[in-house]
Write an enzyme that holds these catalytic residues in place. Structure first.
Site, PDB file in Angstrom:
ATOM      1  N   CYS A   8      95.193 -91.639  24.355  1.00  9.94           N
ATOM      2  CA  CYS A   8      93.863 -91.141  24.735  1.00  9.94           C
ATOM      3  C   CYS A   8      92.947 -91.286  23.526  1.00  9.94           C
ATOM      4  O   CYS A   8      93.237 -92.062  22.608  1.00  9.94           O
ATOM      5  CB  CYS A   8      93.926 -89.703  25.264  1.00  9.94           C
ATOM      6  SG  CYS A   8      94.471 -88.455  24.079  1.00  9.94           S
ATOM      7  N   ASN A  11      94.158 -87.794  20.917  1.00  6.04           N
ATOM      8  CA  ASN A  11      95.593 -87.466  20.824  1.00  6.04           C
ATOM      9  C   ASN A  11      95.831 -85.977  20.564  1.00  6.04           C
ATOM     10  O   ASN A  11      96.773 -85.574  19.894  1.00  6.04           O
ATOM     11  CB  ASN A  11      96.325 -88.313  19.773  1.00  6.04           C
ATOM     12  CG  ASN A  11      97.854 -88.196  19.797  1.00  6.04           C
ATOM     13  OD1 ASN A  11      98.506 -88.227  18.766  1.00  6.04           O
ATOM     14  ND2 ASN A  11      98.435 -88.044  20.963  1.00  6.04           N
ATOM     15  N   CYS A  13      94.530 -83.675  23.453  1.00  6.36           N
ATOM     16  CA  CYS A  13      94.446 -83.041  24.782  1.00  6.36           C
ATOM     17  C   CYS A  13      95.303 -83.757  25.821  1.00  6.36           C
ATOM     18  O   CYS A  13      96.326 -83.235  26.263  1.00  6.36           O
ATOM     19  CB  CYS A  13      92.997 -82.993  25.270  1.00  6.36           C
ATOM     20  SG  CYS A  13      91.916 -81.988  24.228  1.00  6.36           S
ATOM     21  N   ARG A  14      94.904 -84.975  26.237  1.00  5.25           N
ATOM     22  CA  ARG A  14      95.559 -85.619  27.386  1.00  5.25           C
ATOM     23  C   ARG A  14      96.878 -86.295  27.035  1.00  5.25           C
ATOM     24  O   ARG A  14      97.898 -86.067  27.718  1.00  5.25           O
ATOM     25  CB  ARG A  14      94.606 -86.659  28.008  1.00  5.25           C
ATOM     26  CG  ARG A  14      93.397 -86.029  28.670  1.00  5.25           C
ATOM     27  CD  ARG A  14      92.316 -87.052  28.966  1.00  5.25           C
ATOM     28  NE  ARG A  14      91.733 -87.580  27.733  1.00  5.25           N
ATOM     29  CZ  ARG A  14      90.798 -88.531  27.687  1.00  5.25           C
ATOM     30  NH1 ARG A  14      90.367 -89.071  28.808  1.00  5.25           N
ATOM     31  NH2 ARG A  14      90.303 -88.920  26.528  1.00  5.25           N
ATOM     32  N   SER A  15      96.890 -87.177  26.014  1.00  6.88           N
ATOM     33  CA  SER A  15      98.130 -87.940  25.774  1.00  6.88           C
ATOM     34  C   SER A  15      99.303 -87.068  25.289  1.00  6.88           C
ATOM     35  O   SER A  15     100.450 -87.375  25.622  1.00  6.88           O
ATOM     36  CB  SER A  15      97.891 -89.142  24.854  1.00  6.88           C
ATOM     37  OG  SER A  15      97.408 -88.766  23.590  1.00  6.88           O
ATOM     38  N   ASP A 122      88.272 -86.461  30.308  1.00  2.00           N
ATOM     39  CA  ASP A 122      88.477 -85.837  29.002  1.00  2.00           C
ATOM     40  C   ASP A 122      88.158 -84.346  29.132  1.00  2.00           C
ATOM     41  O   ASP A 122      87.014 -83.983  29.407  1.00  2.00           O
ATOM     42  CB  ASP A 122      87.533 -86.508  27.997  1.00  2.00           C
ATOM     43  CG  ASP A 122      87.760 -86.011  26.598  1.00  2.00           C
ATOM     44  OD1 ASP A 122      88.432 -84.971  26.419  1.00  2.00           O
ATOM     45  OD2 ASP A 122      87.259 -86.672  25.669  1.00  2.00           O
TER      46      ASP A 122
HETATM   47  P1  4NP Z   1      91.747 -86.282  24.153  1.00  2.99           P
HETATM   48  O1  4NP Z   1      90.449 -85.343  24.050  1.00  2.99           O
HETATM   49  O2  4NP Z   1      91.265 -87.714  24.010  1.00  2.99           O
HETATM   50  O3  4NP Z   1      92.280 -86.008  25.532  1.00  2.99           O
HETATM   51  O4  4NP Z   1      92.684 -85.850  23.048  1.00  2.99           O
HETATM   52  C1  4NP Z   1      89.601 -85.377  22.943  1.00  2.99           C
HETATM   53  C2  4NP Z   1      89.861 -84.594  21.845  1.00  2.99           C
HETATM   54  C3  4NP Z   1      89.018 -84.598  20.759  1.00  2.99           C
HETATM   55  C4  4NP Z   1      87.891 -85.404  20.766  1.00  2.99           C
HETATM   56  C5  4NP Z   1      87.630 -86.209  21.865  1.00  2.99           C
HETATM   57  C6  4NP Z   1      88.490 -86.198  22.945  1.00  2.99           C
HETATM   58  N1  4NP Z   1      87.006 -85.411  19.674  1.00  2.99           N
HETATM   59  O5  4NP Z   1      85.937 -86.040  19.758  1.00  2.99           O
HETATM   60  O6  4NP Z   1      87.288 -84.754  18.642  1.00  2.99           O
END
Ligand code: 4NP
Length: 149
Positions: A8, A11, A13-15, A122
């Site tokens: 994702c 790294n 939240c989702r992955s 997201d």
């Molecule tokens: P993820 O979510 O891609 O599912 O881990 C996010 C976590 C942090 C950020 C963006 C998306 N960020 O911009 O810090």
């Protein structure tokens, strides 16, 4: 051994959820499952507390995971690379060195909605409910992955 990488943006939240969920469904002697982010903001950090909590609610512990960034060398190590959304897909494909690399990359929701190219949204800026929805989507997708590989 089949090596599967979940990718994702952050790294956190989702992955990490996708990694933990798939690990819970397969024989881990036959699979190596990892996750990574295309971004570098959270390297070394634990998953987001909301992902830790939704996983825990579903009897999955993801607190052993630490954030890392996707590397070009991951194309050598992994057989299957599941990306969470179309933006991740573009980023990872842009790093591919050849067609063999590109063929490893799939949107994870195409496992349950083939060809629809849907995003796992997201949830980073969402309320907790967003994490419950993401968990359910990834749980369904990982059921299919565990059945088919
Ligand atoms: P993820 O979510 O891609 O599912 O881990 C996010 C976590 C942090 C950020 C963006 C998306 N960020 O911009 O810090």
């Amino acid at each position: 051994m089949i090596n599967v990488l979940m990718v994702c943006l952050g790294n956190i939240c989702r992955s990490p959820l996708a990694e933990g969920i798939l690990k819970s469904k397969v024989n881990i002697d036959q699979f190596f499952i990892d996750s990574a982010g295309t971004g570098s903001w959270h390297i070394g950090e634990l998953p987001d507390i909301r992902s830790i909590q939704v996983a825990k609610k579903n009897n999955i512990n993801i607190t052993n995971q630490r954030c890392r960034q996707f590397l070009v060398e991951d194309f050598d190590e992994f057989d299957l690379i599941f990306v969470m959304d179309n933006s991740n897909y573009k980023t990872v494909i842009s790093l591919a060195r050849n067609d063999s690399d590109k063929r490893k990359v799939n949107l994870i929701l195409n496992q349950i909605y083939p060809g629809d190219n849907l995003d796992v949204p997201d949830p980073y800026y969402d309320e907790n409910r967003g994490f419950d929805r993401v968990f359910e989507m990834l749980n369904n997708a990982c059921d299919r992955i565990a059945e088919t590989i």
